[in-house]
Design a protein around this motif. Structure first.
Motif, short mmCIF file in Angstrom:
data_model
loop_
_atom_site.label_atom_id
_atom_site.label_comp_id
_atom_site.label_asym_id
_atom_site.label_seq_id
_atom_site.Cartn_x
_atom_site.Cartn_y
_atom_site.Cartn_z
N ILE A 131 0.91 -1.11 0.02
CA ILE A 131 -0.07 -0.09 -0.06
C ILE A 131 0.77 1.24 0.08
O ILE A 131 1.63 1.27 0.84
CB ILE A 131 -0.85 0.08 1.16
N VAL A 132 0.38 2.14 -0.97
CA VAL A 132 1.20 3.49 -1.18
C VAL A 132 0.30 4.49 -1.21
O VAL A 132 -0.74 4.40 -1.75
CB VAL A 132 2.41 3.75 -1.98
N GLU A 174 14.09 -2.93 8.89
CA GLU A 174 14.48 -3.47 7.62
C GLU A 174 13.98 -3.21 6.52
O GLU A 174 14.26 -2.89 5.37
CB GLU A 174 14.57 -5.11 7.74
N THR A 175 12.49 -3.02 6.48
CA THR A 175 11.60 -2.72 5.38
C THR A 175 12.05 -1.23 4.91
O THR A 175 12.17 -0.91 3.56
CB THR A 175 10.21 -2.93 5.81
N GLN A 176 12.33 -0.33 5.96
CA GLN A 176 12.57 1.05 5.52
C GLN A 176 13.89 1.21 4.65
O GLN A 176 14.25 1.89 4.03
CB GLN A 176 12.49 1.96 6.90
N GLU A 177 14.92 0.19 5.72
CA GLU A 177 16.12 0.17 4.88
C GLU A 177 15.91 -0.18 3.45
O GLU A 177 16.61 0.16 2.44
CB GLU A 177 16.98 -0.97 5.60
N MET A 178 15.26 -1.28 3.24
CA MET A 178 14.95 -1.88 1.68
C MET A 178 14.26 -0.93 0.89
O MET A 178 15.00 -0.58 -0.21
CB MET A 178 14.09 -2.95 1.96
N CYS A 210 5.39 -6.30 -0.25
CA CYS A 210 5.56 -7.69 0.05
C CYS A 210 6.65 -8.35 -0.60
O CYS A 210 7.64 -8.78 -0.20
CB CYS A 210 4.10 -7.95 -0.01
N ALA A 211 6.55 -8.32 -1.74
CA ALA A 211 7.31 -8.98 -2.66
C ALA A 211 8.79 -8.58 -2.65
O ALA A 211 9.76 -9.45 -2.56
CB ALA A 211 7.05 -9.07 -4.25
N GLY A 212 9.04 -7.32 -2.42
CA GLY A 212 10.44 -6.71 -2.29
C GLY A 212 11.02 -7.21 -0.91
O GLY A 212 12.00 -7.79 -1.09
N ILE A 213 10.55 -6.75 0.33
CA ILE A 213 10.84 -7.09 1.51
C ILE A 213 11.07 -8.67 1.67
O ILE A 213 11.82 -9.19 2.42
CB ILE A 213 10.22 -6.57 2.75
N THR A 214 10.09 -9.56 1.12
CA THR A 214 10.09 -10.86 1.52
C THR A 214 11.40 -11.55 0.65
O THR A 214 11.93 -12.61 1.16
CB THR A 214 9.00 -11.37 0.75
N THR A 272 2.55 1.28 3.53
CA THR A 272 2.37 0.24 4.82
C THR A 272 2.37 -0.93 4.10
O THR A 272 1.89 -1.30 3.01
CB THR A 272 0.82 0.43 5.56
N GLY A 273 3.03 -2.00 4.66
CA GLY A 273 3.20 -3.55 4.08
C GLY A 273 2.28 -4.37 4.65
O GLY A 273 1.08 -4.14 5.08
#
Length: 347
Positions: A65-66, A299-303, A159-163, A87-88
């Motif tokens: 979600i963006v 970590e998601t923000q880092e990504m 989702c796909a990115g952070i996973t 939000t993920g």
């Protein structure tokens, strides 16, 4: 309460359709943002069909979600009206368990609150996802986006990115490693991009020879057709890591044979049935079979920051919300390059 428009499944046997519900008012620590784009994850389809576990209905899917902030609570420091926000897969966690204290909210020992088909931390209020026009989330679970990015193509990173980013970082995959990405779909194409960006030698493993050209365009150095016995034989004892993105049944023992000694097969896909693993597939080479979920908020923000700095986004097809069932049908057939994203202006 905030009246919210959405697409929802009323039960596991009915298709998604327009639905109106009420979100909570913005509290002191909340951020409300209007949703501009929402990615379509295969797990959306699994959950509305009750493939994994009994769902909470009505169900509004969507956890990529963006959007843009329209209201913030009095205690919110990191966001202001007009900012981009994302939000993920999570909207809260207990905050007090040992995993939460280690920035591993995704593994919250008391249960994180999933963005949809879950419960808030009061353990009674259902959560509703991003197939909607607006959302209210605690500030600690809202992520920052940089202006100027392709917002639609950024959405699947949630989702796909952070996973795929999280396990590659956890196992420190990079220069000098041979990484195989099993499956070239929504997760797999991001795994290729990250593996290449981290400096690994990347091979795509696929049952489809037709995907070789795409794999090379994404940056993969090699391609192995896993239905070709000669190519499989040549690839045995080759890889340090296999990142397995496949959600269909497949022969883990065959793929474990492709690992070097001390190699790690990392599962991020979720097949519908338990796999049968022969002990000798692991013993013969001290190999490991592991799994990984999404990353924590830090970590998601880092990504997201890494992707912005390195111009990494998902390859997408934009759709109108009314075409979601066609998108689901195509997704089940693997007919998407590589992630559907809903333009929420069409809601």
């Amino acid at each position: 309460m905030i009246e919210t428009k959405a697409y929802a499944a009323q039960d596991e046997n009915t298709p998604l359709a327009p639905w109106t519900f009420e979100r909570r008012e913005v509290g002191p620590n909340d951020v409300q943002f209007d949703i501009l784009y929402c990615g379509v994850c295969h797990s959306d389809l699994h959950q509305i069909k009750n493939d994994w576990f009994p769902g909470i209905f009505p169900m509004v899917p969507g956890h990529e979600i963006v959007g843009r902030v329209v209201k913030v609570g009095e205690n919110v420091k990191g966001f202001k009206v007009g900012d981009l926000a994302a939000t993920g897969c999570m909207v809260d966690s207990c905050r007090v368990c040992e995993n939460c204290k280690r920035d591993l909210e995704q593994y919250c020992l008391n249960g994180s609150s999933q963005t949809y088909n879950g419960l808030e931390q009061d353990h009674k209020t259902p959560t509703y996802g991003g197939y909607s026009n607006t959302i209210v989330v605690n500030q600690d679970f809202v992520l920052h986006l940089k202006e100027g990015v392709d917002l639609a193509a950024v959405a699947p990173l949630l989702c796909a990115g952070i996973t795929t980013y999280s396990p590659l970082r956890h196992w420190k995959v990079g220069k000098g490693h041979k990484l195989a990405v099993l499956g070239l779909g929504g997760l797999g194409h991001m795994a290729v991009k990250f593996g290449v960006a981290f400096g690994a030698d990347v091979t795509v493993l696929s049952t489809s020879p037709k995907k070789e050209e795409d794999a090379k365009k994404l940056g993969a150095h090699h391609f192995v057709v896993t239905t070709d016995p000669k190519q499989v034989e040549a690839a045995k004892n080759t890889f340090d890591f296999i990142l397995d993105t496949v959600s269909a049944e497949h022969d883990f023992n065959m793929y474990l044979s492709l690992l070097r000694t001390d190699g790690v097969h990392i599962c991020v896909g979720v097949p519908p049935k338990p796999a049968q693993i022969a002990a000798f597939s692991l013993l013969g080479g001290r190999k490991s079979l592991a799994g990984s979920g999404i990353g924590g908020i830090k970590e998601t923000q880092e990504m997201l920051d890494f992707c912005a700095e390195n111009n990494i986004v998902s390859d997408i097809e934009m759709i109108d919300i009314k075409d979601i069932h066609t998108a689901y049908d195509r997704m089940e057939k693997g007919d998407v390059r590589y992630r559907f994203v809903i333009d929420m202006a069409t809601l």
